[in-house]
Design an enzyme around this catalytic site. Sequence first.
Site, short mmCIF file in Angstrom:
data_model
loop_
_atom_site.label_atom_id
_atom_site.label_comp_id
_atom_site.label_asym_id
_atom_site.label_seq_id
_atom_site.Cartn_x
_atom_site.Cartn_y
_atom_site.Cartn_z
N GLU A 245 0.89 -1.18 0.00
CA GLU A 245 0.00 0.00 0.00
C GLU A 245 0.92 1.22 0.00
OE1 GLU A 245 -3.20 -0.11 -0.28
OE2 GLU A 245 -3.47 -2.26 -0.02
N CYS A 279 -2.16 9.48 2.47
CA CYS A 279 -1.86 8.81 1.20
C CYS A 279 -2.95 9.08 0.17
CB CYS A 279 -1.69 7.31 1.42
SG CYS A 279 -3.12 6.55 2.20
#
Length: 502
Positions: A245, A279
């Site tokens: 991720e 993010c």
Amino acid sequence: MTSTDTKPADNDTALTSVNPATGEVIGTHPIADEAAVRAAVAKARAAAATWGALNYDERKTHLLRWSSQLVADSDEFCALIHAENGKPLDDAFLELMLALEHIAWAAKNAKKVLSPKKVSPGAFMANFAARVEQRPLGVVGVIGPWNYPVYTPNGSIGYALAAGNTVVFKPSEFSTGIGNFLADAFAKANPDLPEGVFITVNGYGATGAALVKAGVDKLAFTGSTATGKRIMAAAAENLTPVLLECGGKDAVIVAGDADVKAAADAVAWGATANSGQTCAGVERVYVDRSVRDEFVAEVKKILEKVGPGSGADAAYGPMTMPSQVDIVRRHIESALKNGGTAVLGGPDSVKAPFIEPVVLVDVDEKSEAVQEETFGPTVTIRTVDGVDEAVELANSSKYGLSSAVYSKKNGLAIARRLHVGATSVNSVLAFAAIPGLPFGGVGDSGIGRIHGEPGLREFARPHSIAVQRFAIPGMALLSYSRTQSTMKLLRKLVPFLHGRNK
Ligand code: NAD
């Protein structure tokens, strides 16, 4: 972004945890070397025999006890998150709340998602019972970032535990205390379990690198793309599977029929909350020319009143990682050099460790500020002539984590054209708060999915089982005793089953 920053009093055997707003030392943690990491994995492997043998309901009980412990200790935990990460207390609480939602979802849904399923054996194997059963992988190594130090790693930890694995977690060197609080709460809530179901190893990148090579059955990483690539290369040596991720450069499309005020409100928050260290935060906006002026003015109006601070109730906190401040400054400067205009703030907004909001308009698309992850409270806004141009520009990124669309009539249709892992329509970041929705990116944003059903399956090994219930005379396909009359029958059956669709 890579973890090259060190902090005062760091040495080979211990790391200090400091408050990013004040530099005050919060704690010291011994650094795990290769031997210590291997020992931790061995401990987790031993505990896997007990944890993996529990049924889903039993594991659910343990996971929910852990959640309740975190709720009971939430004042202390949120104070630690505020001190070690810098985010305001309310944001710390919201992050904890989201992590609890995910732990609960994983705990309560693992049985349904991972229970054995019967599979049709097909016409030629009709004498078989076929089933697929999901087994835990064993020991899962989790390496986490510091920006959402509770929520983000729990997309792996909570789901891996619910699927029956034990976990060795290497928290970021910038959130070591928070990572250990999580694991300590699990042990405190579950004194009846062996040590090693969920444990931490502390240290810098070298400790993470040791974990990748310590014989774990899967490595779940959340962090920068550069580190993700290094981890994948190292894991390839033993074919250790990875879940990555990584970073993002998320775009928001504001169409001509958008609710402009709502879009501006969401963009202002999505770009600057958590100091822009998200993010899936808003980094780029593509706004239709017809609503551009109103939108830019509205974003500016909101962000003029927003600023960082070290107080528990600031809008957002300091930059957590000192080295990121220079990257944000460089991106602002590159945006301005490449034809962009700052309608709010500019290079002077960088007052380390704090950065005030910066709104940049019509920056060259080739600029670093548009191409690379900035990870600061800045946003670029570009004017476009219609949705097609917006979609093309939004998709012209090496990243593809998530995105958002503002349109009253065509939100879903526009969302479907975006090459990303998730999209919020008439909202930002909503997908991350819905545990049943998988989360993860394409391209440089990573591989695999956390959360939801795919997030549980990431941590399970499908085991296919075919049981012969009875033999069909003359149909011994998997034997040298197969006869010519069987072949004759098959030659008739195959065209009947598969050859009638010309
Ligand atoms: P980072 O890559 O610097 O560090 C992440 C973790 O990797 C840390 O624990 C670090 O110690 C460890 N590490 C560093 N080098 C290593 C190596 N060679 N081998 C193994 N482990 C190593 O990232 P960061 O600065 O902590 O986090 C910010 C980044 O994380 C941003 O790019 C952000 O977009 C990304 N992020 C992604 C998600 C997501 O879900 N996609 C969520 C949060 C953050």
